[in-house]
Design a protein around this motif. Structure first.
Motif, PDB file in Angstrom:
ATOM      1  N   ARG A 148       0.917  -1.096  -0.018  1.00 29.65           N
ATOM      2  CA  ARG A 148       0.033  -0.037  -0.017  1.00 29.65           C
ATOM      3  C   ARG A 148       0.902   1.385  -0.063  1.00 29.65           C
ATOM      4  O   ARG A 148       1.800   1.349   0.526  1.00 29.65           O
ATOM      5  N   MET A 149       0.298   2.392  -0.821  1.00 29.73           N
ATOM      6  CA  MET A 149       0.828   3.584  -0.381  1.00 29.73           C
ATOM      7  C   MET A 149       0.464   4.411   0.790  1.00 29.73           C
ATOM      8  O   MET A 149      -0.664   3.987   1.289  1.00 29.73           O
ATOM      9  N   LEU A 150       1.249   4.875   1.651  1.00 28.28           N
ATOM     10  CA  LEU A 150       0.828   5.370   2.792  1.00 28.28           C
ATOM     11  C   LEU A 150       0.913   6.882   2.704  1.00 28.28           C
ATOM     12  O   LEU A 150       1.994   7.563   2.292  1.00 28.28           O
ATOM     13  N   THR A 151      -0.327   7.434   2.795  1.00 30.76           N
ATOM     14  CA  THR A 151      -0.279   9.146   3.023  1.00 30.76           C
ATOM     15  C   THR A 151      -0.884   9.303   4.090  1.00 30.76           C
ATOM     16  O   THR A 151      -1.868   9.090   4.598  1.00 30.76           O
ATOM     17  N   ARG A 197       1.408  -4.088   3.635  1.00 27.26           N
ATOM     18  CA  ARG A 197       0.149  -3.455   4.565  1.00 27.26           C
ATOM     19  C   ARG A 197       0.338  -3.702   6.003  1.00 27.26           C
ATOM     20  O   ARG A 197      -0.194  -2.686   6.718  1.00 27.26           O
ATOM     21  N   ILE A 207       1.721  -0.614   7.978  1.00 24.05           N
ATOM     22  CA  ILE A 207       0.881   0.509   8.087  1.00 24.05           C
ATOM     23  C   ILE A 207       1.013   1.194   9.392  1.00 24.05           C
ATOM     24  O   ILE A 207       1.504   2.215   9.755  1.00 24.05           O
ATOM     25  N   PHE A 208       0.365   0.401  10.443  1.00 20.18           N
ATOM     26  CA  PHE A 208       0.198   0.854  11.432  1.00 20.18           C
ATOM     27  C   PHE A 208       1.714   1.111  12.637  1.00 20.18           C
ATOM     28  O   PHE A 208       1.923   2.401  13.075  1.00 20.18           O
ATOM     29  N   MET A 265       2.851   4.439  11.045  1.00 26.42           N
ATOM     30  CA  MET A 265       2.059   5.611  11.841  1.00 26.42           C
ATOM     31  C   MET A 265       2.693   5.907  13.163  1.00 26.42           C
ATOM     32  O   MET A 265       2.892   7.098  13.406  1.00 26.42           O
ATOM     33  N   ILE A 288      -4.770  15.007   0.979  1.00 25.47           N
ATOM     34  CA  ILE A 288      -3.503  14.389   1.213  1.00 25.47           C
ATOM     35  C   ILE A 288      -3.200  13.083   0.812  1.00 25.47           C
ATOM     36  O   ILE A 288      -2.182  12.588   0.748  1.00 25.47           O
ATOM     37  N   ASP A 297      -3.498  10.119  -2.240  1.00 26.22           N
ATOM     38  CA  ASP A 297      -3.153   9.839  -3.284  1.00 26.22           C
ATOM     39  C   ASP A 297      -4.201   9.335  -4.584  1.00 26.22           C
ATOM     40  O   ASP A 297      -5.361   9.171  -4.034  1.00 26.22           O
TER      41      ASP A 297
END
Lengths: 120, 424
Positions: free
Chosen positions: A49-52, A75, A78-79, A82, B47, B49
């Motif tokens: 995943r991309m993280l934004t 994936r 992710i956390f 963050m 923000i 994508d």
């Protein structure tokens, strides 16, 4: 057997993915094109995943700077990502593409600015 | 105001910036007016994508997309006014008079051509008839997005989201990433409103349940929201008795629709298309008033910013030509015919085609999901001028096609665009 919705085009094929008879072999059914098979296999084995998100700045007028990973990350990271991002405080002005953290979490990608902050 | 301008652009979001770049690139003297302190419009807070797939061939974030267009504008002599708010727009013999207010005082300007790129607003709770108390803790999705991404504030700790449009789905993910518990997303229709990609990456990835055919019926809480009551509805969106449930929460996020913002046009008597809620335009993005152009979400609500930029570019180019050639208003309208939508079309734009104008770019939405659809464009006698097939049309996904204006015979009085479900 897992059922995965392919997201590559508006068809949204519902694809079945199940382990085959030998080791790494997987049986894929329900896709309408070969790209779908590749996508579903990746989703099954190692979804990326991309993280934004945003990071803190030292500014009170512009307290957040948008950032993103320069490429996809697993994936399940992710956390943890963050959690690491919550520790970051940006002090210098930035434009899109500026590196905020190089080789972020040693995943081979950078955390880069996706927004503009003039430093005020 | 001593400077002379050919084109005034109202709004410095993606539509306005694209319009200013296009008009200036054609040699027009352009002034761009933005009410906020910075350009970029809604892109500043988007923000995530998924932007730029068509324009740049990459998936980038909203701020990045806005930055690229602002960089294009930096190389052009566009005069930019920020923190400047348009208070009045009136017609004059050869153009328009605009009155603005800013921290520096008031400003008045006369120009031959105006492009409105004023974007859209979010539908509020008041407009969807939520019953019950009036506590704090109820936000529209865009409002919550602004708080989280720009102002470093979380709307709450445990939230319910009403509406499965993309902005609601995006906020489900955003809030979850920042530690908020999203109890569920509730959608009144029987199908989700947003892109499948977002259902997967915003809900499934985080095990956030999506409840279809369910809506929020009532709000509970005195000073701060304490709970909502949700209920199942039938296909006519009427409550099914006996299927309601109380959910404890401290925040309700509403993602229940966007409305083009065109109040500034009220005094001009511009014809507003009842299907799009924006001004009816021709293929040059010109409204029924000569010299008044509109683009972006003010004209109709788009899914993709790439299409917003395209509509801005068309408007900018046309406004520059209009102000430069001193085209007499009457000539712009002779030879214009209406386009009617029929069949399974929810709506289509443009609503008018100028037979002497450029090749039109059409956008349309289907009223309901269909696996195979047949689109046809015919004249008033039923003769087919264009047709094509589509696979997998869904209401949330707007489609685009172009047409050669030479394909339309000179004496055509009306165009009819029809969409029907094709046999299997």
């Amino acid at each position: 057997m897992k059922r995965i919705t392919c997201i590559l085009c508006p068809r949204g094929c519902s694809v079945e993915c199940s382990p085959g008879l030998e080791g790494d072999d997987y049986r894929i059914r329900g896709n309408s094109c070969p790209k779908g098979a590749d996508y579903v296999l990746e989703e099954m084995l190692k979804p990326m995943r991309m993280l934004t998100t945003t990071v803190s700045t030292i500014s009170t007028i512009h307290p957040r700077l948008p950032v993103r990973t320069s490429g996809k990350i697993p994936r399940e990271m992710i956390f943890p990502a963050m959690k690491a991002i919550r520790k970051i405080m940006v002090e210098k002005p930035a434009v899109p593409g500026d590196v905020v953290v190089e080789d972020f979490l040693e995943l081979g990608i950078d955390l880069i600015s996706s927004g503009v902050w003039n430093g005020c | 105001m001593n400077d002379i301008f050919d084109v005034a652009v109202i709004g410095g979001g993606p539509a306005g910036i694209a319009a200013a770049v296009a008009a200036s690139g054609r040699g027009a003297r352009v002034a761009l007016f933005e009410r906020e302190g910075q350009l970029g419009g809604i892109l500043k807070q988007c923000i995530h994508d998924g932007f730029g797939l068509f324009k740049f061939g990459e998936s980038i974030t909203g701020p990045e997309y806005g930055y690229r267009y602002q960089q294009m504008m930096r190389n052009l002599p566009v005069k930019i006014f920020t923190s400047t708010f348009l208070t009045e727009l009136r017609r004059r013999e050869n153009g328009f008079i605009l009155k603005f207010v800013s921290p520096q005082g008031t400003l008045e300007l006369e120009v031959p051509a105006v492009i409105t790129a004023t974007g859209c607003r979010e539908r509020s709770g008041r407009q969807v008839f939520l019953h019950g108390d009036r506590p704090s803790g109820i936000f529209t999705a865009g409002q919550a997005q602004g708080f989280v991404n720009l102002y470093n504030a979380l709307p709450g700790r445990r939230c319910v989201i009403l509406g499965s449009g993309d902005i609601g789905l995006i906020m489900a993910r955003r809030l979850t990433l920042e530690g908020v518990k999203v109890e569920g997303v509730y959608e009144i229709k029987s199908e989700p409103s947003g892109l499948t990609r977002n259902i997967v990456q915003c809900l499934e990835d985080f095990s956030i349940p999506l409840h279809l055919s369910t809506t929020v019926r009532e709000i509970h809480g005195r000073r701060r929201i304490e709970a909502v009551t949700v209920c199942r509805v039938d296909e006519k969106m009427r409550e099914i008795p006996g299927f309601s449930r109380r959910i404890e929460c401290d925040t309700l996020i509403l993602s229940v629709g966007l409305i083009p913002e065109n109040e500034i046009l009220d005094s001009l008597d511009v014809f507003i298309d009842p299907d799009t809620h924006g001004p009816r335009v021709n293929q040059d993005q010109m409204t029924g008033i000569p010299g008044l152009f509109t683009c972006g979400n003010a004209q109709h609500v788009n899914d993709l910013v790439d299409y917003v930029s395209e509509s801005g570019e068309i408007a900018g180019r046309a406004a520059a030509e209009y102000s430069g050639t001193g085209n007499h208003p009457v000539n712009m309208f002779s030879g214009s015919i209406p386009v009617e939508s029929t069949g399974e079309l929810l709506y289509q734009v443009p609503g008018i085609i100028n037979l002497k104008g450029r090749d039109p770019v059409f956008y349309f939405r289907t009223r309901r999901t269909m696996k195979r659809g047949e689109l046809s464009l015919s004249d008033e006698s039923g003769r087919i001028l264009y047709s094509r097939r589509y696979t997998f049309l869904r209401p949330p996904e707007m489609e685009r096609f172009t047409l050669s204006v030479s394909a339309i015979p000179e004496n055509t009085k009306k165009l009819i665009l029809n969409l029907k479900e094709a046999g299997l």
